[in-house]
Design a protein around this motif. Structure first.
Motif, PDB file in Angstrom:
ATOM      1  N   PHE A 269      23.767  -8.101  13.700  1.00 48.56           N
ATOM      2  CA  PHE A 269      23.007  -8.240  14.684  1.00 48.56           C
ATOM      3  C   PHE A 269      21.817  -7.216  14.943  1.00 48.56           C
ATOM      4  O   PHE A 269      21.996  -6.092  15.161  1.00 48.56           O
ATOM      5  N   VAL A 270      20.777  -7.641  15.092  1.00 52.18           N
ATOM      6  CA  VAL A 270      19.534  -7.203  15.338  1.00 52.18           C
ATOM      7  C   VAL A 270      18.896  -7.329  16.580  1.00 52.18           C
ATOM      8  O   VAL A 270      18.322  -8.486  17.032  1.00 52.18           O
ATOM      9  N   LEU A 271      18.616  -6.305  17.428  1.00 50.29           N
ATOM     10  CA  LEU A 271      18.204  -6.387  18.725  1.00 50.29           C
ATOM     11  C   LEU A 271      16.763  -6.012  18.982  1.00 50.29           C
ATOM     12  O   LEU A 271      16.427  -4.987  18.747  1.00 50.29           O
ATOM     13  N   LEU A 272      16.274  -6.904  19.553  1.00 53.30           N
ATOM     14  CA  LEU A 272      14.776  -6.585  19.777  1.00 53.30           C
ATOM     15  C   LEU A 272      14.347  -6.620  21.393  1.00 53.30           C
ATOM     16  O   LEU A 272      14.759  -7.459  22.194  1.00 53.30           O
ATOM     17  N   LYS A 273      13.650  -5.530  21.880  1.00 54.10           N
ATOM     18  CA  LYS A 273      13.301  -5.540  23.248  1.00 54.10           C
ATOM     19  C   LYS A 273      11.788  -5.179  23.133  1.00 54.10           C
ATOM     20  O   LYS A 273      11.429  -3.846  22.811  1.00 54.10           O
ATOM     21  N   ARG A 274      10.750  -5.735  23.736  1.00 53.92           N
ATOM     22  CA  ARG A 274       9.388  -5.694  24.041  1.00 53.92           C
ATOM     23  C   ARG A 274       8.848  -5.087  22.728  1.00 53.92           C
ATOM     24  O   ARG A 274       7.974  -4.038  22.671  1.00 53.92           O
ATOM     25  N   GLY A 275       9.168  -5.876  21.442  1.00 54.06           N
ATOM     26  CA  GLY A 275       8.671  -5.601  20.188  1.00 54.06           C
ATOM     27  C   GLY A 275       9.278  -4.485  19.477  1.00 54.06           C
ATOM     28  O   GLY A 275       8.457  -4.269  18.352  1.00 54.06           O
ATOM     29  N   THR A 276      10.246  -3.752  19.952  1.00 50.66           N
ATOM     30  CA  THR A 276      10.747  -2.737  19.246  1.00 50.66           C
ATOM     31  C   THR A 276      12.368  -2.939  18.946  1.00 50.66           C
ATOM     32  O   THR A 276      12.868  -3.834  19.761  1.00 50.66           O
ATOM     33  N   MET A 277      12.827  -2.202  18.119  1.00 49.07           N
ATOM     34  CA  MET A 277      14.518  -2.530  17.810  1.00 49.07           C
ATOM     35  C   MET A 277      15.143  -1.704  18.935  1.00 49.07           C
ATOM     36  O   MET A 277      14.696  -0.671  19.164  1.00 49.07           O
ATOM     37  N   ALA A 278      16.035  -2.335  19.576  1.00 47.57           N
ATOM     38  CA  ALA A 278      17.041  -1.967  20.713  1.00 47.57           C
ATOM     39  C   ALA A 278      18.440  -1.608  20.013  1.00 47.57           C
ATOM     40  O   ALA A 278      19.225  -1.048  20.663  1.00 47.57           O
TER      41      ALA A 278
END
Length: 266
Positions: free
Chosen positions: A225-234
């Motif tokens: 799972f790769v989490l994105l938040k506002r264009g960056t990795m979270a």
């Protein structure tokens, strides 16, 4: 970026993104995104609206080129110039708004743009029987049993249309299958059917990228799972490193969600 662990998958990834970034004028839509897609694995990219998922899809699908970082296909660094180039490299993208012709039969949509022909020159014509038989066989191979491939594809449910698109990508030799929110507009039962065929594509040896904002669907089939938040990795987590509750909490914003909960309670 917070990362809990590293992947244990060996071998060269089918696609590898390293610190990928994209700007539109002065707006930075994506930055510092890193992910690997391996054969026989499902990588889920999660994030809310505006997280950067659409931009990431466009880069992988060849619609847009990245401005920062490196993009490699089977170990070879590349810059995809078009969706056709991506397809030629084995990357097939199935968008949420499927590119189908509703009044055309299932078999015609299955071969749209890649029709089988027989005869030569002015005598060339569509090999309808071959396309019908191939469509039925390939759908069956994926576990999709349609009684009649002559029925208009518009008469199928949203879940069935998604499954036909997945089977088509497998048939035409895709190595990487990118799925854009395939369950977003579906009910519980249809979502389950689509996820079944997403898993079937993985079991057929494809590397799958599942874009979704639903952590429950992602956790059912995902390997990483790769989490994105506002264009960056979270965050980036293997399945055995994170529980569903933690995945949901991280995607929802963690401390921000807790603060909102307290405010609502008051």
């Amino acid at each position: 970026m917070t990362t809990s662990g590293t992947t244990t998958t060996s071998g060269t990834p089918l696609i590898a993104l390293r610190d990928i970034g994209k700007r539109y004028g002065n707006v930075k839509a994506l930055g510092g995104v890193t992910l690997d897609v391996h054969a026989g694995q499902i990588t889920c990219v999660l994030g809310d609206n505006g997280a950067g998922k659409s931009t990431l899809i466009k880069i992988v699908a060849g619609l847009h080129q990245h401005d920062e970082g490196a993009f490699a296909v089977e170990g070879e660094e590349t810059r995809l110039g078009s969706p056709r180039e991506a397809l030629d490299r084995g990357i097939a993208t199935v968008y949420q708004d499927l590119a189908v012709v509703p009044l055309m039969p299932v078999w015609r949509n299955f071969f749209l743009g890649s029709e089988i022909r027989k005869g030569r020159g002015p005598f060339a014509r569509l090999d309808v029987s071959a396309m019908r038989e191939t469509t039925h066989r390939e759908l069956l191979r994926m576990g999709i049993d349609l009684r009649d491939v002559d029925q208009p594809i518009g008469t199928l449910s949203g879940g069935q249309r998604q499954c036909v698109a997945i089977a088509r990508a497998v048939h035409f030799g895709a190595k990487v299958l990118v799925l854009d929110e395939p369950t977003a507009a579906l009910g519980v039962k249809q979502s389950g059917v689509v996820l079944k065929y997403v898993a079937a594509a993985r079991d057929a040896g494809l590397g799958v990228v599942l874009i979704t904002h639903n952590p429950h669907h992602a956790y059912l089939v995902g390997d990483r799972f790769v989490l994105l938040k506002r264009g960056t990795m979270a965050g980036s987590h293997a399945k055995d490193e994170i529980a569903l509750d933690d995945l949901t909490r991280q995607m929802a914003g963690g401390s921000e969600l807790e603060q909102l909960t307290h405010e609502l309670a008051r």
